[in-house]
Design a protein around this motif. Structure first.
Motif, PDB file in Angstrom:
ATOM      1  N   MET A 195       0.602  -2.739  -7.113  1.00  0.00           N
ATOM      2  CA  MET A 195       1.321  -1.586  -6.730  1.00  0.00           C
ATOM      3  C   MET A 195       2.336  -1.106  -7.554  1.00  0.00           C
ATOM      4  O   MET A 195       2.816   0.152  -7.143  1.00  0.00           O
ATOM      5  CB  MET A 195       2.142  -2.204  -5.422  1.00  0.00           C
ATOM      6  N   LEU A 218      -6.017   4.074  -2.781  1.00  0.00           N
ATOM      7  CA  LEU A 218      -5.758   3.205  -2.131  1.00  0.00           C
ATOM      8  C   LEU A 218      -6.740   2.782  -1.187  1.00  0.00           C
ATOM      9  O   LEU A 218      -6.818   1.475  -0.748  1.00  0.00           O
ATOM     10  CB  LEU A 218      -4.891   4.112  -0.926  1.00  0.00           C
ATOM     11  N   THR A 237      -4.794   9.941  -4.455  1.00  0.00           N
ATOM     12  CA  THR A 237      -4.021   8.709  -3.881  1.00  0.00           C
ATOM     13  C   THR A 237      -4.833   8.153  -2.782  1.00  0.00           C
ATOM     14  O   THR A 237      -5.002   6.739  -2.885  1.00  0.00           O
ATOM     15  CB  THR A 237      -2.733   9.165  -3.231  1.00  0.00           C
ATOM     16  N   LEU A 249      -9.090  -2.742  -3.915  1.00  0.00           N
ATOM     17  CA  LEU A 249      -8.044  -3.060  -3.284  1.00  0.00           C
ATOM     18  C   LEU A 249      -8.459  -3.540  -1.970  1.00  0.00           C
ATOM     19  O   LEU A 249      -7.706  -4.475  -1.305  1.00  0.00           O
ATOM     20  CB  LEU A 249      -6.920  -1.926  -3.202  1.00  0.00           C
ATOM     21  N   PHE A 296       0.876  -1.139  -0.084  1.00  0.00           N
ATOM     22  CA  PHE A 296       0.091   0.184  -0.124  1.00  0.00           C
ATOM     23  C   PHE A 296       0.817   1.304  -0.082  1.00  0.00           C
ATOM     24  O   PHE A 296       0.604   2.159  -0.628  1.00  0.00           O
ATOM     25  CB  PHE A 296      -1.057  -0.071   1.128  1.00  0.00           C
ATOM     26  N   THR A 346       2.250   1.489  -3.613  1.00  0.00           N
ATOM     27  CA  THR A 346       1.204   2.184  -4.214  1.00  0.00           C
ATOM     28  C   THR A 346       0.862   3.691  -4.185  1.00  0.00           C
ATOM     29  O   THR A 346       0.799   4.294  -5.196  1.00  0.00           O
ATOM     30  CB  THR A 346      -0.070   1.433  -4.376  1.00  0.00           C
ATOM     31  N   GLY A 347       0.810   3.985  -2.865  1.00  0.00           N
ATOM     32  CA  GLY A 347       0.492   5.539  -2.641  1.00  0.00           C
ATOM     33  C   GLY A 347       1.471   6.384  -2.990  1.00  0.00           C
ATOM     34  O   GLY A 347       1.127   7.402  -3.688  1.00  0.00           O
TER      35      GLY A 347
END
Length: 175
Positions: A100, A79, A75, A84, A50, A53-54
């Protein structure tokens, strides 16, 4: 029985290993699960997934010229999307680990860096993301068609795919 890594006899009476797109030996999650155990390692890997990904989405949003607040909102939406969160809750972690790298691949594609884009796509594939990879390929095709410099965009997409295929050929070709 000299079957590993091509065949994994320990799951469901036997299943493809190296040729399986979701074979986890070459993933950061496998390393973390080996160090911390399956339960704790999966939690650490999800948290790391996470975060990656962010941060990738923030980089992509900045590259696209978004101001800080819209970049942060996009974002957060990414997330905390039901897709997800649902995957994490149900234990479908390979999708999250593969996904990700998508914001990073889009960021590299937008910067016209096919090698870097190919590396991120390779990470996605090695995380078990054959399906995520196919959706990303369609996204690159559509973005290329919408681009003002269609030929250059298609070249970046093609070269990125070739880099990904070369870097992951030991798993991509059997898949």
């Amino acid at each position: 029985y000299h079957q590993f890594p091509l065949w994994n006899p320990y799951i469901c009476g036997g299943t493809a290993a190296l040729g399986d797109p979701e074979f986890a030996l070459f993933t950061p999650s496998f390393l973390l699960q080996s160090i911390f155990g399956v339960e704790n390692g999966t939690g650490v890997a999800l948290s790391l997934g996470f975060i990656i990904t962010g941060v990738g989405m923030l980089f992509l949003a900045k590259r696209l010229g978004l101001e800080p607040f819209p970049a942060l909102v996009s974002t957060i939406i990414l997330l905390f999307s039901s897709s997800l969160m649902l995957k994490a809750t149900e234990g479908h972690t390979t999708i999250i680990f593969a996904f990700m790298w998508v914001p990073w691949a889009l960021w590299a594609w937008h910067r016209a860096k096919p090698l870097l884009c190919g590396i991120f796509l390779a990470f996605a594939l090695l995380q078990g993301g054959i399906y995520v990879l196919s959706y990303t390929a369609v996204t690159f095709a559509v973005l290329s068609l919408l681009s003002q410099k269609k030929i250059d965009a298609l070249k970046v997409s093609l070269y990125a795919f070739l880099w990904m295929a070369g870097l992951t050929s030991f798993q991509f070709i059997p898949s």
